[in-house]
Design a protein around this motif. Structure first.
Motif, mmCIF file in Angstrom:
data_model
loop_
_atom_site.group_PDB
_atom_site.id
_atom_site.type_symbol
_atom_site.label_atom_id
_atom_site.label_comp_id
_atom_site.label_asym_id
_atom_site.label_seq_id
_atom_site.Cartn_x
_atom_site.Cartn_y
_atom_site.Cartn_z
ATOM 1 N N CYS A 123 -4.640 48.772 -22.487
ATOM 2 C CA CYS A 123 -5.970 48.273 -21.652
ATOM 3 C C CYS A 123 -5.409 48.597 -19.980
ATOM 4 O O CYS A 123 -4.414 48.010 -19.641
ATOM 5 N N GLY A 124 -6.381 49.240 -19.098
ATOM 6 C CA GLY A 124 -5.937 49.539 -17.897
ATOM 7 C C GLY A 124 -7.556 48.882 -17.114
ATOM 8 O O GLY A 124 -8.397 49.299 -17.564
ATOM 9 N N VAL A 125 -7.066 48.170 -16.123
ATOM 10 C CA VAL A 125 -8.264 47.608 -15.409
ATOM 11 C C VAL A 125 -8.176 48.302 -14.014
ATOM 12 O O VAL A 125 -7.306 48.105 -13.189
ATOM 13 N N LYS A 126 -9.385 48.892 -13.557
ATOM 14 C CA LYS A 126 -9.322 49.602 -12.316
ATOM 15 C C LYS A 126 -10.406 48.727 -11.551
ATOM 16 O O LYS A 126 -11.448 48.374 -11.982
ATOM 17 N N ALA A 127 -10.112 48.181 -10.342
ATOM 18 C CA ALA A 127 -10.961 47.522 -9.368
ATOM 19 C C ALA A 127 -11.642 48.234 -8.331
ATOM 20 O O ALA A 127 -10.727 48.921 -7.635
ATOM 21 N N GLU A 128 -12.829 48.411 -8.066
ATOM 22 C CA GLU A 128 -13.664 49.070 -7.011
ATOM 23 C C GLU A 128 -14.633 48.068 -6.318
ATOM 24 O O GLU A 128 -15.007 47.123 -6.959
ATOM 25 N N LEU A 129 -14.881 48.541 -5.197
ATOM 26 C CA LEU A 129 -15.792 47.806 -4.382
ATOM 27 C C LEU A 129 -17.373 48.409 -4.514
ATOM 28 O O LEU A 129 -17.348 49.603 -4.595
ATOM 29 N N ALA A 130 -18.211 47.754 -4.666
ATOM 30 C CA ALA A 130 -19.713 48.050 -4.475
ATOM 31 C C ALA A 130 -20.674 47.027 -4.094
ATOM 32 O O ALA A 130 -20.310 45.825 -3.906
ATOM 33 N N ALA A 131 -21.810 47.437 -4.006
ATOM 34 C CA ALA A 131 -22.808 46.488 -3.629
ATOM 35 C C ALA A 131 -23.354 45.741 -4.762
ATOM 36 O O ALA A 131 -23.519 46.217 -5.753
ATOM 37 N N PRO A 132 -23.613 44.484 -4.790
ATOM 38 C CA PRO A 132 -24.047 43.860 -5.907
ATOM 39 C C PRO A 132 -25.696 44.058 -6.139
ATOM 40 O O PRO A 132 -26.199 44.747 -5.329
ATOM 41 N N LYS B 154 -5.035 39.201 -16.802
ATOM 42 C CA LYS B 154 -4.243 38.153 -16.245
ATOM 43 C C LYS B 154 -2.928 38.873 -15.344
ATOM 44 O O LYS B 154 -2.424 38.256 -14.506
ATOM 45 N N ASN B 155 -2.919 40.183 -15.422
ATOM 46 C CA ASN B 155 -2.135 40.952 -14.765
ATOM 47 C C ASN B 155 -2.633 41.362 -13.483
ATOM 48 O O ASN B 155 -2.147 42.151 -12.490
ATOM 49 N N VAL B 156 -4.175 41.438 -13.274
ATOM 50 C CA VAL B 156 -4.674 41.940 -12.101
ATOM 51 C C VAL B 156 -4.450 41.061 -10.992
ATOM 52 O O VAL B 156 -4.347 40.005 -10.805
ATOM 53 N N GLY C 223 1.596 45.123 -17.492
ATOM 54 C CA GLY C 223 2.009 45.869 -16.335
ATOM 55 C C GLY C 223 2.502 47.390 -16.540
ATOM 56 O O GLY C 223 3.097 47.854 -15.657
ATOM 57 N N SER C 224 2.162 47.649 -17.627
ATOM 58 C CA SER C 224 2.785 49.234 -18.166
ATOM 59 C C SER C 224 2.206 50.220 -17.378
ATOM 60 O O SER C 224 3.009 51.401 -17.430
ATOM 61 N N ILE C 225 1.015 50.194 -16.997
ATOM 62 C CA ILE C 225 0.338 51.495 -16.130
ATOM 63 C C ILE C 225 0.442 51.053 -14.576
ATOM 64 O O ILE C 225 -0.354 50.026 -14.045
ATOM 65 N N THR C 226 1.072 51.598 -13.848
ATOM 66 C CA THR C 226 1.656 51.480 -12.406
ATOM 67 C C THR C 226 0.279 51.888 -11.700
ATOM 68 O O THR C 226 0.203 51.258 -10.602
ATOM 69 N N THR C 227 -0.472 52.648 -12.086
ATOM 70 C CA THR C 227 -1.650 53.395 -11.299
ATOM 71 C C THR C 227 -2.916 52.432 -11.450
ATOM 72 O O THR C 227 -3.864 52.601 -10.663
ATOM 73 N N ALA C 228 -2.848 51.479 -12.596
ATOM 74 C CA ALA C 228 -3.953 50.374 -12.662
ATOM 75 C C ALA C 228 -3.892 49.091 -11.985
ATOM 76 O O ALA C 228 -2.596 48.985 -11.484
ATOM 77 N N ASP C 229 -4.889 48.430 -11.603
ATOM 78 C CA ASP C 229 -4.816 47.302 -10.979
ATOM 79 C C ASP C 229 -4.369 46.107 -12.053
ATOM 80 O O ASP C 229 -3.914 45.087 -11.344
ATOM 81 N N GLY C 230 -4.381 46.391 -13.068
ATOM 82 C CA GLY C 230 -3.837 45.458 -14.149
ATOM 83 C C GLY C 230 -3.811 46.350 -15.506
ATOM 84 O O GLY C 230 -4.636 47.118 -15.958
ATOM 85 N N SER C 231 -2.642 46.067 -16.499
ATOM 86 C CA SER C 231 -2.527 46.622 -17.482
ATOM 87 C C SER C 231 -1.932 45.775 -18.646
ATOM 88 O O SER C 231 -0.985 44.730 -18.329
ATOM 89 N N ALA C 232 -1.879 46.280 -19.857
ATOM 90 C CA ALA C 232 -1.257 45.722 -21.027
ATOM 91 C C ALA C 232 -1.364 46.644 -22.140
ATOM 92 O O ALA C 232 -2.369 47.207 -22.473
#
Length: 276
Positions: free
Chosen positions: A60-69, A161-163, A40-49
């Motif tokens: 590692c930073g995880v960014k979640a976005e919405l899209a059409a499958p 795991k942090n997302v 959780g070290s990157i506050t702007t990401a949805d999950g990080s480590a």
């Protein structure tokens, strides 16, 4: 004198240590470097480590976005991993487009996600055929001293795991998604894959968690990925010395032990940051 010998004959210098079943940095052949993880070290990401494996440091930073499958997988979301080895992490890498090692590492991480089924893509679907999550997983090496694959896989797992994903519904009248940021749920992690890498010396001797120097002197490398049930997810061996079945089994046994160490470390850190 020892420094001069190491400079002139680096392989012979290493062999003298390996004969005594130890390495120049004081480790035994089957010993990992000190390993730490910060979640959780990157506050702007949805999950990080942030993971440190000796001097090797990866974030590692995880960014979640919405899209059409996609049309051919209407009930699935997407996971897009990318490993970056910028010039700041080591003199061996140059600025510009990703080099061969970065591309191979990105492909390795994509294969780990697929072979382990750590995340089932159907779990990322919000509305069949209409809306799904895309997880962009950016893994950046800050300091390179060997074994980038283990550190990257560890950082990815810890970041996922942090997302926390917000609740999303589709408004029936407008057909537009509505995001509820107040209601968040953790990502469903089905498996916990852990990578364990070995360098092969003189075609026969195996050492775990090689440094950059050890990788350069080795005649080959092999990476074993296992999950919670001691299941073998994948074996990654990019050329080099062949391995006997018995040697490969030794690697798998050590990898299973390493899995337990890493899982314990992640669980401990997650427990420490959770509010009581």
């Amino acid at each position: 004198m020892a420094t001069a010998f190491k400079t002139v004959e680096p392989l012979e210098y290493y062999r003298r240590f390996l004969k005594e079943n130890c390495r120049p940095d004081g480790r035994e052949l089957g010993e990992f470097r000190a390993t730490t993880v910060n979640i959780g070290s990157i506050t702007t990401a949805d999950g990080s480590a942030l993971v440190k494996l000796g001097n090797t440091t990866v974030i590692c930073g995880v960014k979640a976005e919405l899209a059409a499958p996609a049309a051919d997988s209407a009930n699935q979301g997407y996971i897009v991993p990318n490993v970056e080895l910028p010039s700041l992490c080591s003199t061996r890498f140059r600025s510009g487009p990703p080099g061969e090692e970065a591309q191979a590492a990105s492909q390795f991480i994509a294969d780990v996600i697929e072979s382990s089924q750590m995340i089932v893509k159907e779990d990322l679907c919000i509305t069949n055929g209409k809306l799904a999550w895309v997880l962009y997983c950016d893994i950046i090496c800050l300091d390179y001293d060997g074994n980038i694959l283990d550190a990257s896989a560890f950082a990815l797992l810890a970041a996922l795991k942090n997302v926390q994903l917000p609740s999303v519904t589709i408004n029936e009248e407008t057909g537009l998604p509505e995001v509820n940021l107040k209601q968040k749920n953790p990502l469903i992690i089905r498996k916990h894959p852990v990578a364990t890498s070995f360098a092969i010396f003189d075609d026969t001797l195996l050492i775990v968690d090689p440094t950059a120097e050890e990788e350069d002197l080795a005649t080959g490398t092999v990476t074993i990925v296992t999950d919670d049930e001691d299941r073998l997810c994948s074996v990654y061996k990019p050329g080099g010395s062949p391995l006997t079945g018995a040697k490969l089994q030794d690697c798998i046994t050590r990898a299973i032990t390493r899995h337990k160490e890493v899982k314990k470390l992640i669980d401990k850190v997650i427990k420490s940051i959770k509010p009581n």
